[in-house]
Design a protein around this motif. Structure first.
Motif, PDB file in Angstrom:
ATOM      1  N   UNK A   1       0.847  -1.191   0.000  1.00 21.86           N
ATOM      2  CA  UNK A   1       0.000   0.000   0.000  1.00 21.86           C
ATOM      3  C   UNK A   1       0.884   1.244   0.000  1.00 21.86           C
ATOM      4  N   UNK A   2       0.590   2.170  -0.879  1.00 20.17           N
ATOM      5  CA  UNK A   2       1.422   3.375  -0.976  1.00 20.17           C
ATOM      6  C   UNK A   2       1.396   4.200   0.309  1.00 20.17           C
TER       7      UNK A   2
ATOM      8  N   UNK B   1      11.805  -8.403  -1.950  1.00 19.02           N
ATOM      9  CA  UNK B   1      12.505  -8.523  -3.223  1.00 19.02           C
ATOM     10  C   UNK B   1      11.574  -8.418  -4.429  1.00 19.02           C
ATOM     11  N   UNK B   2      10.262  -8.244  -4.183  1.00 15.21           N
ATOM     12  CA  UNK B   2       9.307  -8.164  -5.296  1.00 15.21           C
ATOM     13  C   UNK B   2       9.525  -6.920  -6.140  1.00 15.21           C
ATOM     14  N   UNK B   3       9.521  -5.765  -5.511  1.00 12.88           N
ATOM     15  CA  UNK B   3       9.701  -4.489  -6.203  1.00 12.88           C
ATOM     16  C   UNK B   3      10.732  -3.710  -5.398  1.00 12.88           C
ATOM     17  N   UNK B   4      11.996  -3.852  -5.786  1.00 14.96           N
ATOM     18  CA  UNK B   4      13.078  -3.295  -4.967  1.00 14.96           C
ATOM     19  C   UNK B   4      13.012  -1.781  -4.842  1.00 14.96           C
ATOM     20  N   UNK B   5      12.599  -1.089  -5.897  1.00 19.34           N
ATOM     21  CA  UNK B   5      12.524   0.374  -5.823  1.00 19.34           C
ATOM     22  C   UNK B   5      11.465   0.813  -4.812  1.00 19.34           C
ATOM     23  N   UNK B   6      10.289   0.204  -4.884  1.00 17.93           N
ATOM     24  CA  UNK B   6       9.224   0.529  -3.933  1.00 17.93           C
ATOM     25  C   UNK B   6       9.633   0.123  -2.524  1.00 17.93           C
ATOM     26  N   UNK B   7      10.281  -1.033  -2.406  1.00 14.83           N
ATOM     27  CA  UNK B   7      10.731  -1.504  -1.102  1.00 14.83           C
ATOM     28  C   UNK B   7      11.685  -0.505  -0.458  1.00 14.83           C
ATOM     29  N   UNK B   8      12.672  -0.059  -1.204  1.00 13.45           N
ATOM     30  CA  UNK B   8      13.642   0.902  -0.659  1.00 13.45           C
ATOM     31  C   UNK B   8      12.958   2.191  -0.221  1.00 13.45           C
ATOM     32  N   UNK B   9      12.021   2.659  -1.031  1.00 14.15           N
ATOM     33  CA  UNK B   9      11.315   3.901  -0.725  1.00 14.15           C
ATOM     34  C   UNK B   9      10.469   3.751   0.546  1.00 14.15           C
ATOM     35  N   UNK B  10       9.719   2.654   0.618  1.00 18.35           N
ATOM     36  CA  UNK B  10       8.853   2.423   1.777  1.00 18.35           C
ATOM     37  C   UNK B  10       9.682   2.205   3.042  1.00 18.35           C
ATOM     38  N   UNK B  11      10.760   1.412   2.927  1.00 13.53           N
ATOM     39  CA  UNK B  11      11.626   1.182   4.087  1.00 13.53           C
ATOM     40  C   UNK B  11      12.248   2.479   4.588  1.00 13.53           C
ATOM     41  N   UNK B  12      12.648   3.349   3.666  1.00 12.39           N
ATOM     42  CA  UNK B  12      13.249   4.629   4.063  1.00 12.39           C
ATOM     43  C   UNK B  12      12.239   5.474   4.852  1.00 12.39           C
ATOM     44  N   UNK B  13      10.993   5.484   4.409  1.00 10.18           N
ATOM     45  CA  UNK B  13       9.957   6.243   5.124  1.00 10.18           C
ATOM     46  C   UNK B  13       9.711   5.656   6.514  1.00 10.18           C
ATOM     47  N   UNK B  14       9.674   4.336   6.586  1.00 13.76           N
ATOM     48  CA  UNK B  14       9.464   3.689   7.887  1.00 13.76           C
ATOM     49  C   UNK B  14      10.654   3.932   8.812  1.00 13.76           C
ATOM     50  N   UNK B  15      11.850   3.875   8.256  1.00 11.10           N
ATOM     51  CA  UNK B  15      13.066   4.136   9.030  1.00 11.10           C
ATOM     52  C   UNK B  15      13.056   5.562   9.572  1.00 11.10           C
ATOM     53  N   UNK B  16      12.595   6.505   8.743  1.00 13.65           N
ATOM     54  CA  UNK B  16      12.504   7.906   9.166  1.00 13.65           C
ATOM     55  C   UNK B  16      11.536   8.084  10.332  1.00 13.65           C
ATOM     56  N   UNK B  17      10.539   7.202  10.420  1.00 15.10           N
ATOM     57  CA  UNK B  17       9.603   7.256  11.551  1.00 15.10           C
ATOM     58  C   UNK B  17      10.301   6.871  12.854  1.00 15.10           C
ATOM     59  N   UNK B  18      11.340   6.033  12.741  1.00 15.17           N
ATOM     60  CA  UNK B  18      12.058   5.591  13.931  1.00 15.17           C
ATOM     61  C   UNK B  18      11.735   4.178  14.360  1.00 15.17           C
ATOM     62  N   UNK B  19      11.002   3.415  13.519  1.00 17.00           N
ATOM     63  CA  UNK B  19      10.700   2.031  13.874  1.00 17.00           C
ATOM     64  C   UNK B  19      11.871   1.127  13.483  1.00 17.00           C
ATOM     65  N   UNK B  20      11.951  -0.034  14.104  1.00 10.03           N
ATOM     66  CA  UNK B  20      12.961  -1.027  13.776  1.00 10.03           C
ATOM     67  C   UNK B  20      12.424  -1.899  12.651  1.00 10.03           C
ATOM     68  N   UNK B  21      13.283  -2.209  11.690  1.00 15.23           N
ATOM     69  CA  UNK B  21      12.874  -3.025  10.539  1.00 15.23           C
ATOM     70  C   UNK B  21      13.662  -4.328  10.536  1.00 15.23           C
ATOM     71  N   UNK B  22      12.938  -5.432  10.393  1.00 16.25           N
ATOM     72  CA  UNK B  22      13.535  -6.760  10.430  1.00 16.25           C
ATOM     73  C   UNK B  22      13.107  -7.553   9.204  1.00 16.25           C
ATOM     74  N   UNK B  23      14.052  -8.262   8.621  1.00 13.52           N
ATOM     75  CA  UNK B  23      13.712  -9.206   7.568  1.00 13.52           C
ATOM     76  C   UNK B  23      13.530 -10.557   8.232  1.00 13.52           C
TER      77      UNK B  23
END
Length: 172
Positions: free
Chosen positions: A94-95, A125-147
């Protein structure tokens, strides 16, 4: 109708720091108990929820409920650490997903650092460009991201270096 009938619940699995022996966090695990069917395995209902798109309202409910519960525990002085919540592929695609997360954090009053979002390797790994963009926004929020379930897909460690993730959970 399980969500509307209040048949869904979260169970909290503790995560321990082996060095200290103390709880370092908890992981929210979705469960469904139906009066007629009894306990329904997540292996049965999660794929159906994803296929039908019902995982979107369910996933939002899980995130809101988990954040609210951990905020309550923190306010009571319980040292539960972070709450880990699994994110479905449909949610992540979801955008407005980062805005949904930000809204729930604001609504519940949970500090972003107390939330860990778990995403599967194959999802990322489905859409790497969207993944990077979404992860960057989530990271900016301050949440921890785990694979989660790393090793089940086809990503390489060198590709992972490009993603702003904090942790890897290695598959069996």
């Amino acid at each position: 109708g399980a969500l509307a009938r209040n048949e869904l619940s979260l169970h909290y699995q503790p995560k321990f720091d082996l060095g200290t022996g103390f709880i370092s966090g908890v992981e929210a695990l979705l469960r469904w108990t139906n009066p007629e069917l009894g306990t329904v395995s997540p292996m049965e209902f999660i794929p159906v929820a994803e296929e039908t798109g019902l995982i979107l309202p369910i996933g939002e409910w899980v995130l809101r409920t988990a954040c609210s519960q951990v905020k309550t525990w923190h306010d009571a002085g319980l040292p539960v650490g972070q709450i880990a919540v699994n994110v479905s592929g449909l949610q992540f695609a979801q955008s407005n997903f980062p805005e949904v997360v930000a809204g729930i954090l604001k609504e519940t009053g949970l500090a972003p650092a107390a939330l860990e979002l778990e995403l599967t390797e194959s999802l990322m790994m489905k859409d790497e460009a969207l993944t990077k963009q979404t992860l960057a926004k989530l990271k900016d929020l301050g949440v921890t991201l785990t694979i989660d379930d790393f090793g089940t897909g086809h990503s390489s460690l060198s590709r992972l270096r490009e993603l702003p993730v904090n942790r890897l959970k290695i598959d069996r």
